[in-house]
Design an enzyme around this catalytic site. Structure first.
Site, PDB file in Angstrom:
ATOM      1  N   HIS A  43       0.862  -1.193   0.000  1.00 33.06           N
ATOM      2  CA  HIS A  43       0.000   0.000   0.000  1.00 33.06           C
ATOM      3  C   HIS A  43       0.891   1.234   0.000  1.00 33.06           C
ATOM      4  O   HIS A  43       1.146   1.839   1.042  1.00 33.06           O
ATOM      5  CB  HIS A  43      -0.914  -0.011   1.230  1.00 33.06           C
ATOM      6  CG  HIS A  43      -1.967   1.041   1.218  1.00 33.06           C
ATOM      7  ND1 HIS A  43      -3.215   0.861   1.784  1.00 33.06           N
ATOM      8  CD2 HIS A  43      -1.972   2.302   0.727  1.00 33.06           C
ATOM      9  CE1 HIS A  43      -3.932   1.971   1.639  1.00 33.06           C
ATOM     10  NE2 HIS A  43      -3.193   2.855   1.001  1.00 33.06           N
ATOM     11  N   ARG A  45       1.946   4.955  -0.160  1.00 35.55           N
ATOM     12  CA  ARG A  45       1.295   6.249   0.062  1.00 35.55           C
ATOM     13  C   ARG A  45       2.146   7.359  -0.545  1.00 35.55           C
ATOM     14  O   ARG A  45       3.345   7.164  -0.795  1.00 35.55           O
ATOM     15  CB  ARG A  45       1.058   6.452   1.562  1.00 35.55           C
ATOM     16  CG  ARG A  45      -0.074   5.546   2.084  1.00 35.55           C
ATOM     17  CD  ARG A  45      -0.430   5.859   3.522  1.00 35.55           C
ATOM     18  NE  ARG A  45      -1.720   5.291   3.882  1.00 35.55           N
ATOM     19  CZ  ARG A  45      -1.904   4.037   4.334  1.00 35.55           C
ATOM     20  NH1 ARG A  45      -0.875   3.232   4.463  1.00 35.55           N
ATOM     21  NH2 ARG A  45      -3.105   3.604   4.642  1.00 35.55           N
ATOM     22  N   HIS A  50       6.388   4.096   4.127  1.00 36.06           N
ATOM     23  CA  HIS A  50       6.700   2.659   4.328  1.00 36.06           C
ATOM     24  C   HIS A  50       7.061   2.062   2.978  1.00 36.06           C
ATOM     25  O   HIS A  50       8.210   2.145   2.561  1.00 36.06           O
ATOM     26  CB  HIS A  50       5.581   1.923   5.062  1.00 36.06           C
ATOM     27  CG  HIS A  50       4.186   2.407   4.799  1.00 36.06           C
ATOM     28  ND1 HIS A  50       3.600   2.374   3.556  1.00 36.06           N
ATOM     29  CD2 HIS A  50       3.255   2.945   5.637  1.00 36.06           C
ATOM     30  CE1 HIS A  50       2.366   2.846   3.634  1.00 36.06           C
ATOM     31  NE2 HIS A  50       2.120   3.218   4.875  1.00 36.06           N
ATOM     32  N   GLU A  70      -2.715  -1.692  -3.041  1.00 39.22           N
ATOM     33  CA  GLU A  70      -3.782  -0.870  -2.481  1.00 39.22           C
ATOM     34  C   GLU A  70      -3.396   0.604  -2.557  1.00 39.22           C
ATOM     35  O   GLU A  70      -2.209   0.946  -2.518  1.00 39.22           O
ATOM     36  CB  GLU A  70      -4.015  -1.222  -1.011  1.00 39.22           C
ATOM     37  CG  GLU A  70      -4.406  -2.655  -0.752  1.00 39.22           C
ATOM     38  CD  GLU A  70      -4.581  -2.943   0.725  1.00 39.22           C
ATOM     39  OE1 GLU A  70      -5.197  -3.965   1.040  1.00 39.22           O
ATOM     40  OE2 GLU A  70      -4.086  -2.152   1.552  1.00 39.22           O
ATOM     41  N   HIS A 190      -8.173  -5.349   7.441  1.00 41.31           N
ATOM     42  CA  HIS A 190      -7.925  -4.294   8.419  1.00 41.31           C
ATOM     43  C   HIS A 190      -8.238  -4.800   9.825  1.00 41.31           C
ATOM     44  O   HIS A 190      -9.395  -5.022  10.179  1.00 41.31           O
ATOM     45  CB  HIS A 190      -8.701  -3.011   8.147  1.00 41.31           C
ATOM     46  CG  HIS A 190      -8.005  -1.806   8.740  1.00 41.31           C
ATOM     47  ND1 HIS A 190      -7.110  -1.028   8.029  1.00 41.31           N
ATOM     48  CD2 HIS A 190      -8.027  -1.283   9.984  1.00 41.31           C
ATOM     49  CE1 HIS A 190      -6.640  -0.075   8.800  1.00 41.31           C
ATOM     50  NE2 HIS A 190      -7.177  -0.203   9.994  1.00 41.31           N
ATOM     51  N   ASP A 191      -7.178  -4.991  10.603  1.00 39.50           N
ATOM     52  CA  ASP A 191      -7.235  -5.435  12.006  1.00 39.50           C
ATOM     53  C   ASP A 191      -7.725  -6.874  12.177  1.00 39.50           C
ATOM     54  O   ASP A 191      -8.098  -7.269  13.289  1.00 39.50           O
ATOM     55  CB  ASP A 191      -8.079  -4.482  12.863  1.00 39.50           C
ATOM     56  CG  ASP A 191      -7.339  -3.191  13.177  1.00 39.50           C
ATOM     57  OD1 ASP A 191      -6.152  -3.074  12.800  1.00 39.50           O
ATOM     58  OD2 ASP A 191      -7.941  -2.283  13.789  1.00 39.50           O
ATOM     59  N   HIS A 214      -0.501  -5.670   9.715  1.00 39.97           N
ATOM     60  CA  HIS A 214      -0.029  -5.212  11.028  1.00 39.97           C
ATOM     61  C   HIS A 214      -0.018  -6.337  12.064  1.00 39.97           C
ATOM     62  O   HIS A 214       1.017  -6.593  12.699  1.00 39.97           O
ATOM     63  CB  HIS A 214      -0.904  -4.047  11.511  1.00 39.97           C
ATOM     64  CG  HIS A 214      -0.445  -3.456  12.812  1.00 39.97           C
ATOM     65  ND1 HIS A 214       0.588  -2.561  12.901  1.00 39.97           N
ATOM     66  CD2 HIS A 214      -0.877  -3.669  14.084  1.00 39.97           C
ATOM     67  CE1 HIS A 214       0.777  -2.228  14.170  1.00 39.97           C
ATOM     68  NE2 HIS A 214      -0.101  -2.881  14.902  1.00 39.97           N
TER      69      HIS A 214
END
Length: 237
Positions: A43, A45, A50, A70, A190-191, A214
């Protein structure tokens, strides 16, 4: 079987904190595949805090499974995707300075924009997915944008899991059923973690893919990368 795509952004964050190339993001991508992952997610940005655009270019020819990119489809992101041609592109409505993704697209209000961008990617033979909240109306409207899949934003599920997992999963099951009814493929992310992934998959077994970064990288600090990937795969069986 639902595929596990490992998001390696956090590995790049660790590398960037010291400069140099340790850990080697490209090698980690290869190792994730070797250890059983069926895809690699990145992903990038705009500030490249990162994953860097150069990482994406370096990883693409190495990945033997699937590569998922993404991001918010700003012009330079669109150019990158069309250049490297991943297996899948996931459109995420992130602001330039956003810490992490925290909501899905309004697929009704942004229908014209999303339809145009998706059309460009599909002409290039790239599978498309739209990041959406667990909202049946947004899922149904995503179909009208021409996308192949939707990715359900699962942070609200993860946040509510410990208090009442049955209630937490309910809107996601409803949204997933809508996706299936209108003929969309289904991703989630996500999570998601070793705590909540199995229950999510148990209730929505027709998931095509989960993208996890993560929590998986955090678990790998204690368990090691190979055992961690195997543990996540076990949740999807």
């Amino acid at each position: 079987m639902t595929k596990l795509s490992v998001n390696i952004n956090k590995v790049a964050t660790l590398r960037n904190s010291r400069g140099g190339n340790n850990p080697d993001v490209l090698q980690v991508a290869l190792d994730c595949e070797k250890f059983g992952a069926q895809g690699i997610t990145v992903h990038p940005r705009p500030d490249e805090r990162h994953i860097r655009y150069s990482d994406v270019r370096g990883i693409r020819p190495l990945v033997k499974t699937e590569m998922n990119i993404e991001g918010n489809p700003i012009p330079k992101y669109i150019d990158l995707v069309l250049e490297v041609r991943p297996t899948q592109v996931t459109l995420v409505p992130d602001a330039d300075d956003q810490l992490t993704s925290n909501h899905g697209w309004d697929t009704k209000a942004n229908r014209a924009f999303l339809t145009d961008v998706i059309g460009r990617f599909k002409e290039a033979g790239i599978r498309t997915s739209i990041f959406v909240d667990a909202d049946q109306e947004m899922v149904a409207a995503a179909k009208e944008c021409g996308t192949d899949r939707v990715e359900l934003y699962t942070e609200p599920y993860a946040a509510g899991y410990m208090d009442d997992r049955a209630e937490a999963i309910r809107p996601f099951v409803e949204a997933a059923r809508t996706a299936r009814e209108v003929g969309l493929g289904l991703n989630a992310g996500h999570d998601l973690s070793l705590v909540n992934l199995h229950y999510f998959h148990e209730n929505i077994p027709w998931l095509d893919e989960v993208s996890i970064g993560h929590a998986l990288i955090c678990d790998a600090l204690y368990m090691g990368l190979h055992p961690t990937i195997q543990a996540y795969l076990k949740c999807l069986r």
